[in-house]
Scaffold this motif. Sequence first.
Motif, mmCIF file in Angstrom:
data_model
loop_
_atom_site.group_PDB
_atom_site.id
_atom_site.type_symbol
_atom_site.label_atom_id
_atom_site.label_comp_id
_atom_site.label_asym_id
_atom_site.label_seq_id
_atom_site.Cartn_x
_atom_site.Cartn_y
_atom_site.Cartn_z
ATOM 1 N N GLU A 71 0.812 -1.202 0.000
ATOM 2 C CA GLU A 71 0.000 0.000 0.000
ATOM 3 C C GLU A 71 0.851 1.260 0.000
ATOM 4 O O GLU A 71 0.380 2.336 -0.377
ATOM 5 N N ALA A 72 2.119 1.126 0.388
ATOM 6 C CA ALA A 72 2.992 2.300 0.515
ATOM 7 C C ALA A 72 3.997 2.431 -0.625
ATOM 8 O O ALA A 72 4.608 3.488 -0.782
ATOM 9 N N ALA A 92 7.638 5.145 -6.323
ATOM 10 C CA ALA A 92 6.975 6.147 -5.487
ATOM 11 C C ALA A 92 6.490 5.507 -4.201
ATOM 12 O O ALA A 92 6.104 4.330 -4.174
ATOM 13 N N GLY A 93 6.505 6.303 -3.128
ATOM 14 C CA GLY A 93 6.058 5.808 -1.834
ATOM 15 C C GLY A 93 5.193 6.817 -1.109
ATOM 16 O O GLY A 93 5.371 8.029 -1.242
ATOM 17 N N ARG A 94 4.212 6.318 -0.357
ATOM 18 C CA ARG A 94 3.353 7.146 0.502
ATOM 19 C C ARG A 94 3.364 6.523 1.890
ATOM 20 O O ARG A 94 3.036 5.345 2.059
ATOM 21 N N TRP A 130 7.111 10.433 -1.458
ATOM 22 C CA TRP A 130 8.294 10.659 -2.258
ATOM 23 C C TRP A 130 8.135 9.944 -3.601
ATOM 24 O O TRP A 130 7.280 9.065 -3.766
ATOM 25 N N ALA A 131 8.946 10.341 -4.573
ATOM 26 C CA ALA A 131 8.927 9.693 -5.890
ATOM 27 C C ALA A 131 10.292 9.855 -6.536
ATOM 28 O O ALA A 131 10.978 10.866 -6.350
ATOM 29 N N LEU A 132 10.680 8.844 -7.294
ATOM 30 C CA LEU A 132 11.949 8.855 -8.022
ATOM 31 C C LEU A 132 11.682 8.376 -9.442
ATOM 32 O O LEU A 132 11.089 7.305 -9.639
ATOM 33 N N ASN A 133 12.077 9.170 -10.432
ATOM 34 C CA ASN A 133 11.897 8.809 -11.836
ATOM 35 C C ASN A 133 13.227 8.923 -12.564
ATOM 36 O O ASN A 133 13.913 9.951 -12.470
ATOM 37 N N ALA A 134 13.589 7.868 -13.284
ATOM 38 C CA ALA A 134 14.792 7.869 -14.113
ATOM 39 C C ALA A 134 14.376 7.628 -15.553
ATOM 40 O O ALA A 134 13.530 6.762 -15.831
ATOM 41 N N TYR A 135 14.954 8.379 -16.499
ATOM 42 C CA TYR A 135 14.530 8.271 -17.895
ATOM 43 C C TYR A 135 15.717 8.407 -18.840
ATOM 44 O O TYR A 135 16.770 8.963 -18.495
ATOM 45 N N LEU A 169 13.918 13.523 -8.403
ATOM 46 C CA LEU A 169 13.607 13.106 -7.044
ATOM 47 C C LEU A 169 12.658 14.113 -6.426
ATOM 48 O O LEU A 169 12.912 15.318 -6.446
ATOM 49 N N MET A 170 11.542 13.632 -5.883
ATOM 50 C CA MET A 170 10.532 14.490 -5.263
ATOM 51 C C MET A 170 10.237 14.014 -3.846
ATOM 52 O O MET A 170 10.193 12.805 -3.597
#
Length: 623
Positions: free
Chosen positions: A401-402, A444-446, A452-457, A489-490
Amino acid sequence: MSKSLLQPTALVLCGLSTIVLGQSADPYALQPLLITAARVAQPMERSLAAVTVFDRAQIEQSQATSLPELLQKVPGVSLANNGGPGKSTSVFIRGSNSNHVLVLVDGIKVGSVTSGSAAFQDLPIELIERIEVVRGPRSSLYGSEAIGGVIQIFTRKGQGQGAKPYFSVGAGSHDSYSGSAGVSGGNGPGWYSLGVSSSDSDGINVKPREASGYEPDRDGYRNLSASLRGGYRFASGLELDANLLQAKSHNDYDSVNRTGTAGFGANADNLSKVLGLGARFAPLEPWQVHLQAGRSEDKSDAFQDDAFYSRFDSRRDSFSWQNELSLAAGHQLIIGADYQHDEVSGSTAYAEDSRDNRGYFAQYLGSAGRHDWQLALRRDDDQQFGRQHTGSLAYGFAWSEALRSTLSYGTAFKAPTFNQLYYPGFGNPDLQAETSKSLELGLAGRHAWGHWALNAYRTQIDNLIATVRVNGQSQAQGVDTARIRGVELMLGSELLGWDWQANYSLMSAENRSRRLAADGQSFYGRELNRRPGQQLNLDIDRRFADLSLGASLHVQESTYDDLANQVELDGFVTLDLRAEYRLSPQWRLQSRASNLLDAQYQTAAGFNQPGRGLHFSLRYQAL
């Protein structure tokens, strides 16, 4: 701002926040949110795209005075501005070109068919209800332009019962004044919204003092905008809606010829207009049909030396037919067709002045338990370039869930603009459509302490079109291949009563072309211009009873202004402070100190940015 300073600063801020925020006793939860990144409304937590959303409350809390100022807060987004508010502004998403951004206003595609970019600086932020910024390719849904991403802008919309007026007035540095007023509401099945907005500023001298030949004067800006939006739902289920947004502006700028003998008193009168009509109905229970027709116009009359100089008038007509089929719970099929007609006229003669494009698309959205997936295919038939095929595939898995991860791949394309093809002395009719391939991994985590969220492209663009200098004259040329790699990174949470939102972007946008330019230069291995490798944004806010305080920090690494990497733009740091006092539930008094550190910087070579400034405003919103 060098890499050696910016990267550790970002890691310390994000890392320290994570350590301390984990001790928060109060859970931090995101509000349920619907987004339209897939051309249909979806819960944000099930979206497979990287999306940033600003609603009306967040826009007003930020006290941003322009749309570009707000967009700069988005991870992976950078700006190039020619001298402050009201001046020409380019928006780059994830290192792609500024015209690789598709912009929609209430679902209608906008932007100049000559330059290929939207007039971000003219769109009135006071009349905007909501903004969605989708990062990553979306040509499989929208066709040309969506290589870097999509920016969807929704104007104010009425709801509820009765009329709810709103009002604002403001004043600030550089003899700046602003105001807005409107009313929105509804009555049963109908709703409406009407608003007007204006701004006026003497501006700054956009050219540095050492720039010889230019007028040492302040370059002002005026804007008057209006929006009208309404809709009605009939007992049969048929929904009709219409929207109109118009922005008229006057812009003073500096322009002079090489000998310094002409180009004085330069100014332009600009007009941006968007008109849309829509209908939604259900022929059968699981089948929804959405029809939309629209027109967007972008006009500019320029003057120099007390005489008429040039006129550009671009127009885009569009029509969309979209069918949404619910196959079963969690399974949806979207199929449809788009038509677009672009046309340009004015004082400049183009070898071709119009073109048509027809697009056909299909998308399958699926969800089962912890799994979400999305498959989209599209074919565009362009009158000039023939067929273009694009597609995308995305998959999401909820580990718990997280914690959730996503993986996506997409292709996209961008048709050259009329300027790139046909503008006398600049255009190149042999240019081909730009194409791209992008791969992205997200996590992403809650949690109780925050999110927070991490995206690599990684994106590769072929036939990338850039402006180069040949024999002292600018020309549009393909630079073959560009490779862009990045990480975003957010982090957001609450610490000691303060709400924190931070994002850090690390990117490498590199020219990989081994083909020599027309002047014999090789750009292989050099950075794409105006794409900073690192950026950091930090926003903090807290409310003390009727008083709210906040601050915004923006840190940007140095970059280059040209493809040859000969002209460097220094990195910079800006700090804004803001305060708001609630006089009553309806009335608010706001104040903002911008660029408190008085940073002297440029985002486009040869164009100053405003220094330290103050702004005050008074707002009213009926409850």
